[in-house]
Design a protein around this motif. Structure first.
Motif, short mmCIF file in Angstrom:
data_model
loop_
_atom_site.label_atom_id
_atom_site.label_comp_id
_atom_site.label_asym_id
_atom_site.label_seq_id
_atom_site.Cartn_x
_atom_site.Cartn_y
_atom_site.Cartn_z
N SER A 516 0.84 -1.21 0.04
CA SER A 516 0.06 -0.09 0.24
C SER A 516 0.74 1.22 0.26
N SER A 517 1.65 0.94 0.15
CA SER A 517 3.28 2.24 0.24
C SER A 517 3.42 2.53 -0.75
N SER A 525 -4.57 1.96 -0.43
CA SER A 525 -4.53 2.53 0.97
C SER A 525 -4.23 0.59 1.61
N PHE A 526 -4.53 0.11 2.69
CA PHE A 526 -3.73 -0.70 3.72
C PHE A 526 -5.67 -1.13 3.42
N GLY A 527 -6.86 -1.30 3.89
CA GLY A 527 -7.78 -2.51 3.87
C GLY A 527 -7.66 -2.33 2.62
N GLN A 532 -7.01 -7.01 -1.06
CA GLN A 532 -6.93 -7.99 -2.37
C GLN A 532 -5.38 -8.87 -1.66
N LEU A 533 -4.59 -9.09 -0.68
CA LEU A 533 -3.91 -9.71 -0.22
C LEU A 533 -4.55 -11.05 -0.21
#
Length: 681
Positions: A516-517, A525-527, A532-533
């Protein structure tokens, strides 16, 4: 006249003791001791006091010095601790005697004898006198000597009483001395010698003593000797009853401290005939399993019995012993019918649920009657199970479970995964069958508006209930040895899976943060990266990954490799190990699974029913050995296949029979001497 003299002597002794005690309170002995001892500790350090006491002891009792083999600092602390105990005796005698047993046992282990107390006490008093100097007046000397006289008399009496051959053998851990000591025991008291010894009026168990000290060879000998069946011309002697009266939790203690000693314990509860019946081709076997089966009045919670302890110990090899197999057979022959009845009832609930689902799919308007019947049956079942759980909590029939870091008491019924599935299922059946619309879609829309979310909620609960009911139905496989072992191992497999999932969660969180970074597609975004992962764990989508930056692709590839190959490979390896363990001990795992079912069923049964089951085995009647030969009580007899003689537990007629006088106060004749006499004859 003699009774009067005896009473006067007794009263004179009591009067003198009371007078001395009252005088000690009037003269404030406790305050003087505390004040002067505080002065001693102010004027010299602990090490200085220890050196002073030891020098005095070397002068007054050189024959005692060899007992002190520890470093100076430790011995100095011990000297000071002794004086602290003396001061405690004057202030709070009850606190002193609370620790008195351990004090005496510890000094017995050191090899201290009663005659050693005099020089030891003189050395301490001499040291205190030297430190106090001018503060040591006549009153102070009288108080210290009076206090030491009372304490030393208690210690000396205890050391004299406890310095018998049996205790000396236990202290030294000498098996040969233990054998020699027990040969002196009268035959009617031999079992009591191994289960209780008197230490200053308090009884302790030599078996517990040896277990606590790790002298398991002595424990094995005591168990074998206690459970050896002996006979003279008058009666049989078997220490089973004495052993379990003194140690009702001996199975739990051995499981915790030394599981290997369960083997001699169970072997001592067997007797095999040396003859094979010519008609049936079977061997007569006695199983003295009264205490292993468990009296319901002594074990209100069935899980506290021997079989429940073995299940929680989770060692399948222990369920291969003939004694455990027989106890399980006795319980299973009764409990399986109750188990089948319970499974049949939950099968009815499952059929009702399926019927409701079929009606819902087959018609636009679902039928209300099947749903109402299913809900009513589930509510009644839930009430009964919750009431039973509440009764278990009231009776303290609970087990501490660690939930989210907290240790909480949970009813025994809910500690089994199958039972938890049952109670959750019956609590979810009413909303599962009643939430769906029963008036038709249009009418429901008019009343409540859009009911699509409500419909989905009801169907989701119905799906979950179906899974739970089918899952608990798997317990019926306990009737098959192979399938029972497999279902028991499923719990172990899920434990391994949970550990792997915890590690995978940390991996997903780490890679989601990294990707996400980089702000790639689907990882803005992190969410989004987390979701996705999670999808990638199930299936990698190369079309979407094609437009990603090479570095991002490397991270994604590393993640998929680590999760889909590395962690899954570890999980497969663990499962293989678990299945191999089941394959090697499938009979033991199957027996363990059946035992857990039996105990759960026992917990459900009323106490009166359990008592009737227990009384039906007639453990109070002698168990015959041969024709017209009534042996010890506490067992049942069974005719086993002749192949049992090839078992390592087979010992033909292990009764030791003694000739000669049959007085129960005579010790048993030594076995080696008996063999010598027989050879001479």
């Amino acid at each position: 006249e003699e009774d009067e003299k005896a009473f006067l002597w007794f009263w004179d002794h009591i009067a003198k003791t009371l007078s001395a005690t009252l005088r000690a309170f009037e003269d404030e002995h406790a305050e003087v001791l505390q004040r002067t001892w505080a002065l001693v500790k102010q004027r010299e350090t602990q090490d200085q006091l220890g050196d002073r006491f030891f020098r005095n002891l070397a002068k007054l009792g050189p024959h005692v010095v060899h007992l002190f083999t520890r470093p100076k600092k430790i011995q100095a602390a011990q000297f000071v601790q002794v004086v602290e105990l003396l001061v405690t005796f004057s202030q709070n005698p009850s606190e002193f005697f609370a620790n008195f047993k351990e004090l005496v046992i510890r000094h017995i282990k050191y090899g201290v004898k009663a005659e050693h107390t005099k020089p030891f006490g003189n050395a301490i008093l001499m040291g205190i006198q030297a430190v106090l100097d001018k503060d040591w007046d006549e009153k102070t000397a009288l108080i210290w000597h009076s206090m030491w006289q009372r304490v030393s008399s208690c210690v000396s009496r205890s050391l004299n009483v406890c310095s018998n051959l049996l205790i000396v053998a236990l202290v030294q851990g000498d098996l040969q001395k233990l054998k020699e000591a027990i040969e002196c025991a009268p035959r009617c008291q031999r079992a009591q010698w191994f289960t209780q010894v008197n230490v200053n009026g308090e009884f302790i168990s030599p078996i517990e003593w040896a277990i606590r000290d790790g002298k398991f060879n002595l424990v094995a000998f005591m168990l074998q000797d206690l459970l050896q069946i002996r006979a003279d011309r008058d009666q049989y002697y078997h220490g089973r009853e004495t052993l379990f009266e003194a140690h009702p939790n001996i199975v739990e203690t051995l499981c915790r401290e030394c599981p290997a000693l369960l083997e001699p314990l169970f072997d001592g509860l067997l007797w095999h005939s040396q003859f094979v019946d010519t008609e049936t081709k079977r061997v007569r076997v006695n199983y003295y399993v009264e205490n292993i089966y468990g009296d319901p009045l002594k074990h209100l919670d069935a899980w506290t019995g021997a079989l429940g302890v073995l299940v929680e110990h989770r060692d399948p090899k222990k369920f291969l012993h003939p004694v455990v197999i027989k106890v399980l057979e006795m319980k299973w022959n009764v409990c399986r019918w109750y188990f089948l009845g319970m499974q049949a009832w939950f099968l009815v609930l499952l059929i009702l649920l399926i019927t409701c689902q079929i009606h819902s799919e087959a018609a636009d308007k679902c039928y209300f009657v099947p749903r109402l019947i299913a809900a009513a049956a589930a509510v009644c079942t839930a009430v009964v199970l919750l009431l039973f759980c509440w009764l278990q909590v009231r009776r303290n029939q609970t087990k501490r479970m660690h939930i989210l870091g907290f240790s909480l008491p949970v009813p025994r019924w809910l500690t089994t995964s199958f039972n938890m599935q049952r109670i959750v299922a019956v609590m979810l059946i009413p909303p599962a069958v009643l939430v769906e619309p029963c008036l038709g879609a249009e009418e429901m829309d008019q009343l409540l508006g859009d009911t699509s979310s409500l419909n989905f909620f009801g169907r989701a609960i119905s799906a979950l209930v179906s899974l739970l009911l089918w899952s608990q139905a798997m317990q019926i496989l306990a009737f098959s040895t192979r399938m029972a072992a497999l279902t028991w191992n499923l719990g172990v497999m899920f434990e391994d899976l949970n550990r792997i999932l915890i590690i995978m969660i940390f991996i997903i969180l780490a890679f989601s943060t990294a990707l996400s970074s980089l702000n790639e597609l689907h990882f803005e975004s992190f969410g989004e990266g987390l979701m996705q992962l999670t999808r990638e764990v199930v299936r990698l989508s190369p079309e979407e990954a094609r437009d990603m930056h090479p570095f991002s692709q490397i991270l994604l590839f590393s993640f998929v490799t680590l999760t889909n190959i590395g962690m899954i490979a570890i999980l497969i390896a663990q499962i293989r190990v678990s299945y191999q363990l089941v394959a090697d001990n499938k009979v033991g795992y199957a027996a363990q699974h059946r035992a857990s079912i039996c105990i759960d069923i026992e917990c459900l049964l009323p106490l009166k029913w359990r008592c009737n089951m227990f009384d039906g085995f007639h453990f109070d009647q002698p168990c015959p050995l041969d024709m017209n030969d009534a042996g010890p009580t506490g067992g049942i007899q069974a005719m086993e296949k002749a192949g049992i003689r090839q078992s390592g537990h087979y010992v033909p007629d292990r009764v030791r029979r003694y000739t000669g006088e049959a007085s129960n106060m005579d010790p048993w004749e030594d076995v080696q001497m008996m063999a010598t006499h027989e050879n001479e004859d």
